[in-house]
Design an enzyme around this catalytic site. Sequence first.
Site, mmCIF file in Angstrom:
data_model
loop_
_atom_site.group_PDB
_atom_site.id
_atom_site.type_symbol
_atom_site.label_atom_id
_atom_site.label_comp_id
_atom_site.label_asym_id
_atom_site.label_seq_id
_atom_site.Cartn_x
_atom_site.Cartn_y
_atom_site.Cartn_z
ATOM 1 N N LYS A 172 0.851 -1.188 0.000
ATOM 2 C CA LYS A 172 0.000 0.000 0.000
ATOM 3 C C LYS A 172 0.892 1.246 0.000
ATOM 4 O O LYS A 172 1.783 1.389 0.834
ATOM 5 C CB LYS A 172 -0.899 -0.003 1.237
ATOM 6 C CG LYS A 172 -1.981 -1.074 1.172
ATOM 7 C CD LYS A 172 -2.748 -1.160 2.462
ATOM 8 C CE LYS A 172 -3.561 0.068 2.731
ATOM 9 N NZ LYS A 172 -4.175 0.016 4.091
HETATM 10 C C1 E4P Z 1 -7.335 1.526 4.241
HETATM 11 O O1 E4P Z 1 -6.417 1.557 3.455
HETATM 12 C C2 E4P Z 1 -7.212 2.012 5.617
HETATM 13 O O2 E4P Z 1 -6.397 1.084 6.292
HETATM 14 C C3 E4P Z 1 -8.495 2.069 6.396
HETATM 15 O O3 E4P Z 1 -9.567 1.469 5.728
HETATM 16 C C4 E4P Z 1 -8.815 3.403 6.949
HETATM 17 O O4 E4P Z 1 -9.922 3.236 7.774
HETATM 18 P P1 E4P Z 1 -10.290 4.256 8.944
HETATM 19 O O5 E4P Z 1 -10.770 5.513 8.312
HETATM 20 O O6 E4P Z 1 -11.368 3.567 9.708
HETATM 21 O O7 E4P Z 1 -9.037 4.443 9.758
#
Ligand code: E4P
Length: 226
Positions: free
Chosen positions: A86
């Site tokens: 990522k």
């Molecule tokens: C995705 O890439 C993130 O890890 C995640 O979904 C962010 O979620 P949040 O807004 O609940 O922290």
Amino acid sequence: MIYFLDTADVKAIARCVDLYPVAGVTTNPSLIARENRPLGDILKDIRDTIGPDKMIHAQVLSPDADIMVDEAQRLRDRVGEGFHVKVPVTAQGMKAISKISSLGIPVTATAIVTAEQALMAAVAGASYTAPYVNRLDNICGDGIRVVSEIAHLFKTHQLDALLLTASFKNVQQIHDVAMAGAHSATLPPDLLELLIVHPLTDSGVSGFVSDWEGVYGKGATILDLI
Ligand code: E4P
């Protein structure tokens, strides 16, 4: 719809992988930090828990493209098959997405809040794009609309990148992204479990059991009677 678990909590992962059709796990630095133990141990435990065939999407941390590339390679070496890195859609992140994808490591572009960020990440070589639905909704943005726009742009421009929708706080948001054409969603374990909860289902199942036991006796099973 392809479901991912958005967590580094190995116990929750084990429970959900046993019960639900989960394709893999996504983490980010905040989720890793919440576990407060070495990253390598966490990734190994996740791999051991989900088995060799499911995906693990783990995130880089550096703001610098060249270091992101090094981090991606180190993470890939640790995770092995099914690894996706990522990378946030910053300017340095776009540079890293091109470099990392050209090395043959699949990239999930993350921290996306606009359709243009997703479009550029896809053009740079990302195979998944992760728009943050709830974080947009929280500030009077429209997370679902951004997801619909990304789906439309990928189709219009014939891009192969997929939508890994992220950041959810309720089931309605997940339903809405599925209706908008999202290919996949990454969910906290409690929300994945909530997706199928309905009191009418519970009362329906209780009714089947009480009707059955009223005739065949308490605890009688189909296997006893056939
Ligand atoms: C995705 O890439 C993130 O890890 C995640 O979904 C962010 O979620 P949040 O807004 O609940 O922290």
